[in-house]
Write an enzyme that holds these catalytic residues in place. Sequence first.
Site: not given
Ligand code: NAD
Ligand code: TYD
Length: 335
Positions: A9, A14, A123-125, A147, A151, A176, A186, A271
């Site tokens: 959170g 979160g 995640t959709d990934e 990653y 998941k 995303n 990100k 990547r």
């Molecule tokens: P984030 O990286 O911003 O935050 C992750 C949080 O989890 C942090 O506060 C970290 O301290 C905590 N954490 C990590 N390991 C831990 C552990 N072992 N125990 C307790 N806490 C822990 O992540 P986010 O982008 O907010 O993503 C949250 C969730 O949503 C994840 O499960 C991710 O897979 C999922 N998700 C993210 C996206 C995206 O675009 N960011 C998209 C789809 C799904």
């Molecule tokens: P990212 O934000 O890492 O999310 P995800 O890989 O989980 O989709 O990346 C989003 C898109 O942007 C992905 O196609 C990779 C690209 N990307 C860049 O081109 N440059 C960067 O520095 C990063 C972090 C991502």
Amino acid sequence: MKKIVVTGGAGFIGSAFVRYSLRTYPDLHVVTFDKLTYAGNLENLRDVDESRHTYIQGDIADYDAIHGAMEGCDAIVNFAADTHVDRSILGATDFISTNVTGVYNILEAAKALNTERVLLVSTDEIYGSIAEGSFVETDPQEPKNPYSASKAGGELIALAHHNTFGTPVMITRGSNTYGPYQYPEKIMPLFITNLADDEKVPLYSGGENNVRDWLYVDDHASGIDTALRHGSPGEVYNVAGDNERENIVLTNRILELCGKDDSSIQLVKDRPGHDFRYSIDASKLHALGWKPQMDWDKGIEETVAWYQDNEAWWRPIKNGEFKEYYKRQYANREV
Ligand code: NAD
Ligand code: TYD
């Protein structure tokens, strides 16, 4: 539901979910349980009503710690994860500990405590890449990077737990996500904050080959809440933004909003194993009454403005752990 635990959170989505839940349900108490990894930040929760919020620092990979936090709670919503694909390519040990072992601990604690609802944020990934059309929930998992594989592993254990023990698990698979308080590794916050510092933005492989579906963070939070409250145990729900953009299109829009042009793009080596396109169909969640509310133009404008107005939030991050990571990740990648 009177009291819920939100693991992870203090992270990006979160913390948005904690804020959303406290403002939507006036009688709810939220327990945030977070390890505070590099991505966790208590500043993300600075505005919450402390009388209805408890914070516990802990690791979901520690069974006793998570069991203790879940005692007396009606539900758990798990956001805790290692989340960045590029970091998982550098090394995935923590990803497996949190995204697989941590999830298993939550399931075991829920079984021991008879927790009423367990929602795992995924995640959709986990579907892998799709050239045309959109994935539905019954499509197979084909994760293509460490990653997404971790998941997918957590999801499989959860669905098996439901099948074997009847654990009331729901899974959401979100697109995303973008908005305020996202760690600047990100693409969106990285590019906006680099441009604020007159630095270039590192775009992988020209950008035009890769497509992501963009979901505003508060819409993701409300989608998760809909699945938590109205979903059925054992079911999976896609949470889509219905807002696909090629990376180059996204990048050009960010450049424009930041008053820059394409001379600020630094093309970098791609990547490894880079997924081409993510696309999911969220009809199943729409049938429960959820729809994304944020318009793309407004969402990206507000997001750029938020980072521009909140340098005090991201500057310490970029001057901290991030600095070494960035050097390591992007060194000698120019093309
Ligand atoms: P984030 O990286 O911003 O935050 C992750 C949080 O989890 C942090 O506060 C970290 O301290 C905590 N954490 C990590 N390991 C831990 C552990 N072992 N125990 C307790 N806490 C822990 O992540 P986010 O982008 O907010 O993503 C949250 C969730 O949503 C994840 O499960 C991710 O897979 C999922 N998700 C993210 C996206 C995206 O675009 N960011 C998209 C789809 C799904
Ligand atoms: P990212 O934000 O890492 O999310 P995800 O890989 O989980 O989709 O990346 C989003 C898109 O942007 C992905 O196609 C990779 C690209 N990307 C860049 O081109 N440059 C960067 O520095 C990063 C972090 C991502």
